[in-house]
Design a protein around this motif. Structure first.
Motif, PDB file in Angstrom:
ATOM      1  N   LEU A   1      35.236  26.588   4.242  1.00 23.14           N
ATOM      2  CA  LEU A   1      34.904  25.378   5.198  1.00 23.14           C
ATOM      3  C   LEU A   1      34.396  24.313   4.271  1.00 23.14           C
ATOM      4  N   ASP A   2      34.350  23.016   4.915  1.00 26.61           N
ATOM      5  CA  ASP A   2      33.849  21.974   4.179  1.00 26.61           C
ATOM      6  C   ASP A   2      33.569  20.769   5.227  1.00 26.61           C
ATOM      7  N   GLY A   3      32.570  19.791   4.967  1.00 25.19           N
ATOM      8  CA  GLY A   3      32.470  18.797   5.719  1.00 25.19           C
ATOM      9  C   GLY A   3      31.758  17.934   5.298  1.00 25.19           C
ATOM     10  N   PRO A   4      31.297  16.682   6.074  1.00 27.85           N
ATOM     11  CA  PRO A   4      30.324  15.744   5.649  1.00 27.85           C
ATOM     12  C   PRO A   4      28.717  16.378   5.689  1.00 27.85           C
ATOM     13  N   ARG A   5      28.054  16.064   4.739  1.00 25.60           N
ATOM     14  CA  ARG A   5      26.476  16.376   4.743  1.00 25.60           C
ATOM     15  C   ARG A   5      25.831  15.277   4.422  1.00 25.60           C
ATOM     16  N   LEU A   6      24.294  15.438   4.796  1.00 31.53           N
ATOM     17  CA  LEU A   6      23.335  14.419   4.795  1.00 31.53           C
ATOM     18  C   LEU A   6      22.137  15.202   3.793  1.00 31.53           C
ATOM     19  N   PRO A   7      21.584  14.806   2.833  1.00 27.24           N
ATOM     20  CA  PRO A   7      20.426  15.158   2.108  1.00 27.24           C
ATOM     21  C   PRO A   7      19.135  14.885   2.885  1.00 27.24           C
ATOM     22  N   PRO A   8      17.997  15.487   2.539  1.00 28.99           N
ATOM     23  CA  PRO A   8      16.995  15.371   3.271  1.00 28.99           C
ATOM     24  C   PRO A   8      16.637  14.108   3.110  1.00 28.99           C
TER      25      PRO A   8
ATOM     26  N   LEU B   1      18.043  23.617   6.600  1.00 28.86           N
ATOM     27  CA  LEU B   1      19.161  23.371   6.625  1.00 28.86           C
ATOM     28  C   LEU B   1      19.752  23.555   8.201  1.00 28.86           C
ATOM     29  N   VAL B   2      20.308  22.214   8.677  1.00 28.65           N
ATOM     30  CA  VAL B   2      20.832  22.282   9.909  1.00 28.65           C
ATOM     31  C   VAL B   2      22.459  21.997   9.997  1.00 28.65           C
ATOM     32  N   VAL B   3      22.878  23.167  10.739  1.00 28.47           N
ATOM     33  CA  VAL B   3      24.567  23.066  10.637  1.00 28.47           C
ATOM     34  C   VAL B   3      24.966  22.641  11.916  1.00 28.47           C
ATOM     35  N   LEU B   4      25.821  21.581  12.095  1.00 25.99           N
ATOM     36  CA  LEU B   4      26.298  21.192  13.029  1.00 25.99           C
ATOM     37  C   LEU B   4      27.650  21.523  13.508  1.00 25.99           C
ATOM     38  N   LEU B   5      28.123  22.321  14.541  1.00 22.31           N
ATOM     39  CA  LEU B   5      29.559  22.745  14.877  1.00 22.31           C
ATOM     40  C   LEU B   5      30.132  22.100  15.912  1.00 22.31           C
TER      41      LEU B   5
ATOM     42  N   ALA C   1      37.958  18.022  17.495  1.00 24.66           N
ATOM     43  CA  ALA C   1      37.255  17.132  16.955  1.00 24.66           C
ATOM     44  C   ALA C   1      37.240  17.825  15.248  1.00 24.66           C
ATOM     45  N   ASP C   2      36.343  16.931  14.545  1.00 32.74           N
ATOM     46  CA  ASP C   2      35.929  17.550  13.344  1.00 32.74           C
ATOM     47  C   ASP C   2      34.471  17.327  12.896  1.00 32.74           C
ATOM     48  N   GLY C   3      34.130  17.771  11.565  1.00 34.58           N
ATOM     49  CA  GLY C   3      32.909  17.541  11.251  1.00 34.58           C
ATOM     50  C   GLY C   3      32.236  16.170  11.341  1.00 34.58           C
ATOM     51  N   ARG C   4      33.105  15.015  11.090  1.00 35.37           N
ATOM     52  CA  ARG C   4      32.524  13.689  11.253  1.00 35.37           C
ATOM     53  C   ARG C   4      31.940  13.580  12.758  1.00 35.37           C
ATOM     54  N   ASP C   5      32.368  14.268  13.810  1.00 34.21           N
ATOM     55  CA  ASP C   5      32.269  14.155  15.203  1.00 34.21           C
ATOM     56  C   ASP C   5      30.568  14.251  15.405  1.00 34.21           C
ATOM     57  N   LEU C   6      30.111  15.081  14.630  1.00 34.88           N
ATOM     58  CA  LEU C   6      28.509  15.353  14.899  1.00 34.88           C
ATOM     59  C   LEU C   6      27.696  15.210  13.970  1.00 34.88           C
TER      60      LEU C   6
ATOM     61  N   VAL D   1      24.605  19.640   7.441  1.00 33.36           N
ATOM     62  CA  VAL D   1      26.211  19.477   7.280  1.00 33.36           C
ATOM     63  C   VAL D   1      26.723  19.825   8.496  1.00 33.36           C
ATOM     64  N   SER D   2      27.950  19.325   8.541  1.00 29.68           N
ATOM     65  CA  SER D   2      28.783  19.424   9.814  1.00 29.68           C
ATOM     66  C   SER D   2      30.250  19.756   9.407  1.00 29.68           C
ATOM     67  N   PRO D   3      30.600  21.393   9.106  1.00 34.51           N
ATOM     68  CA  PRO D   3      31.598  21.689   8.567  1.00 34.51           C
ATOM     69  C   PRO D   3      32.901  21.311   9.570  1.00 34.51           C
ATOM     70  N   HIS D   4      34.190  21.290   8.972  1.00 33.51           N
ATOM     71  CA  HIS D   4      35.337  20.873   9.863  1.00 33.51           C
ATOM     72  C   HIS D   4      35.528  22.468  10.156  1.00 33.51           C
TER      73      HIS D   4
END
Length: 219
Positions: free
Chosen positions: A2-9, A18-22, A27-32, A49-52
């Motif tokens: 899995l992979d998706g958009p990430r935000l650093p601290p 680490l907060v993981v958004l599902l 949809a996909d990871g960009r949604d959250l 991080v919000s994985p696809h």
């Protein structure tokens, strides 16, 4: 993998949590990922991080799904959360390792089908996450015959926050008290809010409530 958009601290320092958004079905990871931007002031030390989800969605050409969702019944959901569990669990391990964090510094936030995954996988982690948040979702349980094995598979009991709209047209509001009852019966501390006038979505009150919860459990 899995992979998706990430935000650093936001702090600019190494991640302390680490907060993981599902995301939900279709949809996909960009949604959250924007939830991370919203909560960053409350959680300056957290990476997001919000994985696809692992599968292409059958009904949305550019969307993803954690599992197929055709019949939308309990049996399909139970098979589905089991089928997607290994991919999500492995991704969580990899992200924690990448950031040099223990499993206790993890929080999962799900929406709809993502909530189903957050609850299923979050309760089966080798090390309990700091907390789980579920918007507009379901705690998926199997048939009564399979409940002993289901209960034996629960290895972690982190605190849980559930938020659901009282006019949700996709997942009935009755899913909220059912989830509270199911989780509580298994020794899990759960808080809940039924949001007035909210359909299948996340409103400002739910965002604020979840932000405070995350700041508390990761504080």
């Amino acid at each position: 993998m899995l992979d998706g958009p990430r935000l650093p601290p936001r702090s600019g320092r190494p991640a302390e949590a680490l907060v993981v958004l599902l995301h939900g079905y279709g949809a996909d990871g960009r949604d959250l990922i924007d939830l991370g931007r919203h909560w960053a002031p409350l959680l300056p030390g957290a990476a997001f991080v919000s994985p696809h989800a692992p599968e292409a969605c059958a009904v949305a050409p550019v969307g993803r799904q954690w599992f197929g969702y055709v019949e939308r019944n309990d049996a399909e959901r139970w098979v589905g959360v089991q089928s997607a569990h290994a991919a999500l669990d492995g991704f969580l391990d990899a992200e924690l390792t990448r950031l040099g964090l223990p499993g206790s510094r993890l929080a999962l936030v799900g929406f709809s089908q993502g909530t189903m995954m957050a609850l299923h996988t979050g309760l089966r982690r080798a090390e309990a996450p700091a907390g789980l948040v579920g918007f507009s979702g379901i705690h998926v349980v199997p048939s009564e015959r399979a409940l002993p094995a289901f209960d034996a598979g629960i290895t972690a009991r982190p605190p849980v926050l559930l938020v659901h709209g009282d006019v949700d047209e996709v997942i009935p509001p009755a899913a909220l008290p059912r989830a509270v009852e199911s989780l509580s019966a298994r020794g899990i501390a759960v808080r809940s809010q039924l949001s007035r006038g909210l359909g299948h979505g996340i409103d400002p009150d739910g965002l604020a409530l979840a932000g405070r919860f995350l700041a508390e459990v990761l504080g």
